[in-house]
Design a protein around this motif. Structure first.
Motif, PDB file in Angstrom:
ATOM      1  N   ILE A 192       0.891  -1.253   0.061  1.00  7.68           N
ATOM      2  CA  ILE A 192       0.066   0.037   0.088  1.00  7.68           C
ATOM      3  C   ILE A 192       0.718   1.463  -0.104  1.00  7.68           C
ATOM      4  CG2 ILE A 192      -1.799   1.391   1.344  1.00  7.68           C
ATOM      5  CD1 ILE A 192      -2.840  -1.433   2.129  1.00  7.68           C
ATOM      6  N   ALA A 193       2.041   1.109   0.702  1.00  5.07           N
ATOM      7  CA  ALA A 193       2.754   2.368   0.859  1.00  5.07           C
ATOM      8  C   ALA A 193       3.597   2.819  -0.344  1.00  5.07           C
ATOM      9  CB  ALA A 193       3.734   2.418   2.049  1.00  5.07           C
ATOM     10  N   GLU A 194       3.803   1.662  -1.209  1.00  8.36           N
ATOM     11  CA  GLU A 194       4.553   1.873  -2.323  1.00  8.36           C
ATOM     12  C   GLU A 194       3.724   2.739  -3.216  1.00  8.36           C
ATOM     13  OE1 GLU A 194       5.484  -1.998  -3.592  1.00  8.36           O
ATOM     14  OE2 GLU A 194       7.363  -2.315  -2.215  1.00  8.36           O
ATOM     15  N   ARG A 195       2.413   2.429  -3.307  1.00 10.47           N
ATOM     16  CA  ARG A 195       1.513   3.388  -3.970  1.00 10.47           C
ATOM     17  C   ARG A 195       0.996   4.781  -3.487  1.00 10.47           C
ATOM     18  NH1 ARG A 195       0.729  -2.200  -4.473  1.00 10.47           N
ATOM     19  NH2 ARG A 195       0.265  -3.114  -6.268  1.00 10.47           N
ATOM     20  N   LEU A 196       1.748   5.134  -2.633  1.00 18.63           N
ATOM     21  CA  LEU A 196       1.344   6.556  -1.902  1.00 18.63           C
ATOM     22  C   LEU A 196       2.408   7.647  -1.999  1.00 18.63           C
ATOM     23  CD1 LEU A 196      -0.021   5.360   1.484  1.00 18.63           C
ATOM     24  CD2 LEU A 196      -1.419   6.394  -0.366  1.00 18.63           C
ATOM     25  N   PRO A 197       2.113   8.704  -2.244  1.00 22.70           N
ATOM     26  CA  PRO A 197       2.972   9.776  -2.131  1.00 22.70           C
ATOM     27  C   PRO A 197       3.571   9.673  -0.925  1.00 22.70           C
ATOM     28  CG  PRO A 197       0.842  10.740  -2.689  1.00 22.70           C
ATOM     29  CD  PRO A 197       0.462   9.343  -2.366  1.00 22.70           C
ATOM     30  N   LYS A 198       5.023  10.295  -0.762  1.00 23.80           N
ATOM     31  CA  LYS A 198       5.692  10.145   0.329  1.00 23.80           C
ATOM     32  C   LYS A 198       5.081  10.684   1.936  1.00 23.80           C
ATOM     33  CE  LYS A 198       9.819   9.183   2.181  1.00 23.80           C
ATOM     34  NZ  LYS A 198      10.353   7.686   2.410  1.00 23.80           N
ATOM     35  N   ALA A 199       4.238  11.830   1.503  1.00 25.56           N
ATOM     36  CA  ALA A 199       3.869  12.279   2.505  1.00 25.56           C
ATOM     37  C   ALA A 199       2.439  11.674   3.366  1.00 25.56           C
ATOM     38  CB  ALA A 199       3.163  14.032   1.993  1.00 25.56           C
TER      39      ALA A 199
ATOM     40  N   PRO B 157       0.978   8.566   7.706  1.00 18.82           N
ATOM     41  CA  PRO B 157      -0.284   8.461   8.436  1.00 18.82           C
ATOM     42  C   PRO B 157      -1.109   7.208   7.881  1.00 18.82           C
ATOM     43  CG  PRO B 157       0.144  10.228   7.135  1.00 18.82           C
ATOM     44  CD  PRO B 157       1.369   9.503   6.988  1.00 18.82           C
ATOM     45  N   VAL B 158      -0.862   6.685   6.746  1.00 19.56           N
ATOM     46  CA  VAL B 158      -1.689   5.649   6.155  1.00 19.56           C
ATOM     47  C   VAL B 158      -1.128   4.339   7.195  1.00 19.56           C
ATOM     48  CG1 VAL B 158      -2.067   4.001   4.061  1.00 19.56           C
ATOM     49  CG2 VAL B 158      -2.257   6.431   4.004  1.00 19.56           C
ATOM     50  N   ARG B 159       0.110   4.226   7.316  1.00 23.99           N
ATOM     51  CA  ARG B 159       0.526   3.074   7.833  1.00 23.99           C
ATOM     52  C   ARG B 159       0.092   2.810   9.420  1.00 23.99           C
ATOM     53  NH1 ARG B 159       5.100  -0.190   6.256  1.00 23.99           N
ATOM     54  NH2 ARG B 159       6.063   0.828   4.041  1.00 23.99           N
ATOM     55  N   ARG B 160      -0.004   4.295  10.075  1.00 28.41           N
ATOM     56  CA  ARG B 160      -0.387   4.446  11.213  1.00 28.41           C
ATOM     57  C   ARG B 160      -2.234   3.877  11.311  1.00 28.41           C
ATOM     58  NH1 ARG B 160       2.588   8.813  11.744  1.00 28.41           N
ATOM     59  NH2 ARG B 160       0.999  10.390  11.095  1.00 28.41           N
TER      60      ARG B 160
ATOM     61  N   ALA C 122      -4.768   8.702  -4.420  1.00 27.30           N
ATOM     62  CA  ALA C 122      -3.959   7.523  -4.611  1.00 27.30           C
ATOM     63  C   ALA C 122      -4.899   6.488  -4.789  1.00 27.30           C
ATOM     64  CB  ALA C 122      -3.197   7.202  -3.345  1.00 27.30           C
ATOM     65  N   PRO C 123      -5.416   6.286  -6.158  1.00 27.85           N
ATOM     66  CA  PRO C 123      -6.286   5.073  -6.505  1.00 27.85           C
ATOM     67  C   PRO C 123      -5.843   3.762  -6.501  1.00 27.85           C
ATOM     68  CG  PRO C 123      -6.026   6.478  -8.499  1.00 27.85           C
ATOM     69  CD  PRO C 123      -5.168   7.189  -7.194  1.00 27.85           C
ATOM     70  N   GLY C 124      -4.667   3.761  -6.633  1.00 27.63           N
ATOM     71  CA  GLY C 124      -3.778   2.436  -6.415  1.00 27.63           C
ATOM     72  C   GLY C 124      -3.607   1.926  -5.073  1.00 27.63           C
ATOM     73  N   ALA C 125      -3.282   2.771  -4.185  1.00 27.26           N
ATOM     74  CA  ALA C 125      -3.373   2.426  -2.878  1.00 27.26           C
ATOM     75  C   ALA C 125      -4.691   1.916  -1.913  1.00 27.26           C
ATOM     76  CB  ALA C 125      -2.730   3.506  -1.991  1.00 27.26           C
TER      77      ALA C 125
END
Length: 111
Positions: free
Chosen positions: A30-37, A41-44, A73-76
Protein backbone atom coordinates in the motif's frame (compact mmCIF):
# COMPACT_ATOMS: atom_id res chain seq x y z
CA UNK A 1 -1.18 -13.17 -1.26
CA UNK A 2 0.17 -16.06 -3.36
CA UNK A 3 -2.74 -17.28 -5.44
CA UNK A 4 -1.26 -20.75 -5.92
CA UNK A 5 -0.80 -21.16 -2.16
CA UNK A 6 -4.37 -20.03 -1.48
CA UNK A 7 -5.65 -22.45 -4.11
CA UNK A 8 -3.68 -25.34 -2.59
CA UNK A 9 -4.93 -24.54 0.92
CA UNK A 10 -8.55 -24.35 -0.27
CA UNK A 11 -8.24 -27.59 -2.23
CA UNK A 12 -6.64 -29.43 0.70
CA UNK A 13 -8.61 -28.04 3.65
CA UNK A 14 -11.83 -26.79 2.04
CA UNK A 15 -12.98 -23.49 0.64
CA UNK A 16 -14.07 -22.14 4.04
CA UNK A 17 -10.59 -22.42 5.56
CA UNK A 18 -9.55 -19.00 6.87
CA UNK A 19 -6.40 -17.52 5.37
CA UNK A 20 -4.42 -14.65 6.89
CA UNK A 21 -2.50 -12.42 4.51
CA UNK A 22 0.70 -10.84 5.80
CA UNK A 23 -0.11 -7.41 7.20
CA UNK A 24 3.50 -6.25 6.96
CA UNK A 25 3.73 -7.04 3.26
CA UNK A 26 0.27 -5.56 2.68
CA UNK A 27 1.25 -2.31 4.41
CA UNK A 28 4.42 -2.17 2.31
CA UNK A 29 2.47 -2.74 -0.92
CA UNK A 30 0.00 0.00 0.00
CA UNK A 31 2.76 2.45 0.98
CA UNK A 32 4.53 1.92 -2.36
CA UNK A 33 1.44 3.32 -4.09
CA UNK A 34 1.31 6.47 -1.94
CA UNK A 35 2.99 9.86 -2.14
CA UNK A 36 5.74 10.10 0.52
CA UNK A 37 3.70 12.52 2.66
CA UNK A 38 0.86 10.01 3.05
CA UNK A 39 2.91 6.91 3.84
CA UNK A 40 3.35 7.40 7.61
CA UNK A 41 -0.26 8.44 8.36
CA UNK A 42 -1.63 5.57 6.27
CA UNK A 43 0.64 3.05 8.01
CA UNK A 44 -0.65 4.36 11.37
CA UNK A 45 -4.26 3.99 10.20
CA UNK A 46 -3.60 0.43 9.02
CA UNK A 47 -1.98 -0.48 12.34
CA UNK A 48 -4.88 1.09 14.22
CA UNK A 49 -7.38 -1.03 12.28
CA UNK A 50 -5.36 -4.21 12.72
CA UNK A 51 -5.07 -3.68 16.47
CA UNK A 52 -8.82 -3.42 16.99
CA UNK A 53 -10.59 -6.34 18.64
CA UNK A 54 -13.73 -5.80 16.55
CA UNK A 55 -13.42 -7.00 12.93
CA UNK A 56 -16.50 -5.03 11.82
CA UNK A 57 -15.00 -1.78 13.12
CA UNK A 58 -11.61 -2.67 11.62
CA UNK A 59 -13.15 -3.31 8.21
CA UNK A 60 -15.13 -0.08 8.41
CA UNK A 61 -11.98 1.87 9.24
CA UNK A 62 -10.10 0.30 6.31
CA UNK A 63 -12.96 0.93 3.87
CA UNK A 64 -13.12 4.57 5.02
CA UNK A 65 -9.35 4.87 4.57
CA UNK A 66 -9.64 3.50 1.03
CA UNK A 67 -12.49 5.89 0.24
CA UNK A 68 -10.43 8.83 1.54
CA UNK A 69 -7.39 7.83 -0.52
CA UNK A 70 -9.29 7.14 -3.74
CA UNK A 71 -9.00 10.66 -5.23
CA UNK A 72 -5.26 11.09 -4.49
CA UNK A 73 -3.99 7.53 -4.61
CA UNK A 74 -6.41 5.17 -6.37
CA UNK A 75 -3.82 2.36 -6.53
CA UNK A 76 -3.35 2.44 -2.75
CA UNK A 77 -7.11 2.52 -2.20
CA UNK A 78 -7.54 -0.53 -4.45
CA UNK A 79 -4.71 -2.33 -2.65
CA UNK A 80 -6.43 -1.79 0.71
CA UNK A 81 -9.65 -3.31 -0.58
CA UNK A 82 -7.96 -6.20 -2.40
CA UNK A 83 -7.77 -9.09 0.03
CA UNK A 84 -9.51 -7.08 2.77
CA UNK A 85 -11.09 -10.19 4.30
CA UNK A 86 -7.76 -11.98 4.44
CA UNK A 87 -5.91 -9.20 6.25
CA UNK A 88 -8.48 -9.28 9.05
CA UNK A 89 -8.68 -13.06 9.58
CA UNK A 90 -6.82 -13.03 12.91
CA UNK A 91 -9.15 -10.29 14.15
CA UNK A 92 -12.26 -12.19 13.05
CA UNK A 93 -11.01 -15.33 14.79
CA UNK A 94 -10.75 -13.29 18.02
CA UNK A 95 -7.28 -14.59 18.72
CA UNK A 96 -5.41 -13.20 21.72
CA UNK A 97 -3.45 -10.06 20.87
CA UNK A 98 -0.02 -11.74 21.28
CA UNK A 99 -0.97 -14.60 18.97
CA UNK A 100 -2.51 -12.19 16.45
CA UNK A 101 0.75 -10.28 16.32
CA UNK A 102 2.65 -13.46 15.44
CA UNK A 103 0.14 -14.86 12.95
CA UNK A 104 -0.69 -11.58 11.21
CA UNK A 105 2.54 -11.67 9.25
CA UNK A 106 4.52 -14.30 7.41
CA UNK A 107 7.80 -13.56 9.22
CA UNK A 108 7.34 -16.56 11.50
CA UNK A 109 7.00 -18.82 8.46
CA UNK A 110 9.78 -17.15 6.45
CA UNK A 111 12.26 -17.42 9.32
Amino acid sequence: GAKALTKAIRRTFGRDTPIQRCQIHKARNIAERLPKALQAPVRRALRQAWELDDAVRAERLLRNLARTLEPRAPGAAASILEGLDEILTVVRLRLPRELRRSLACTNIVEN
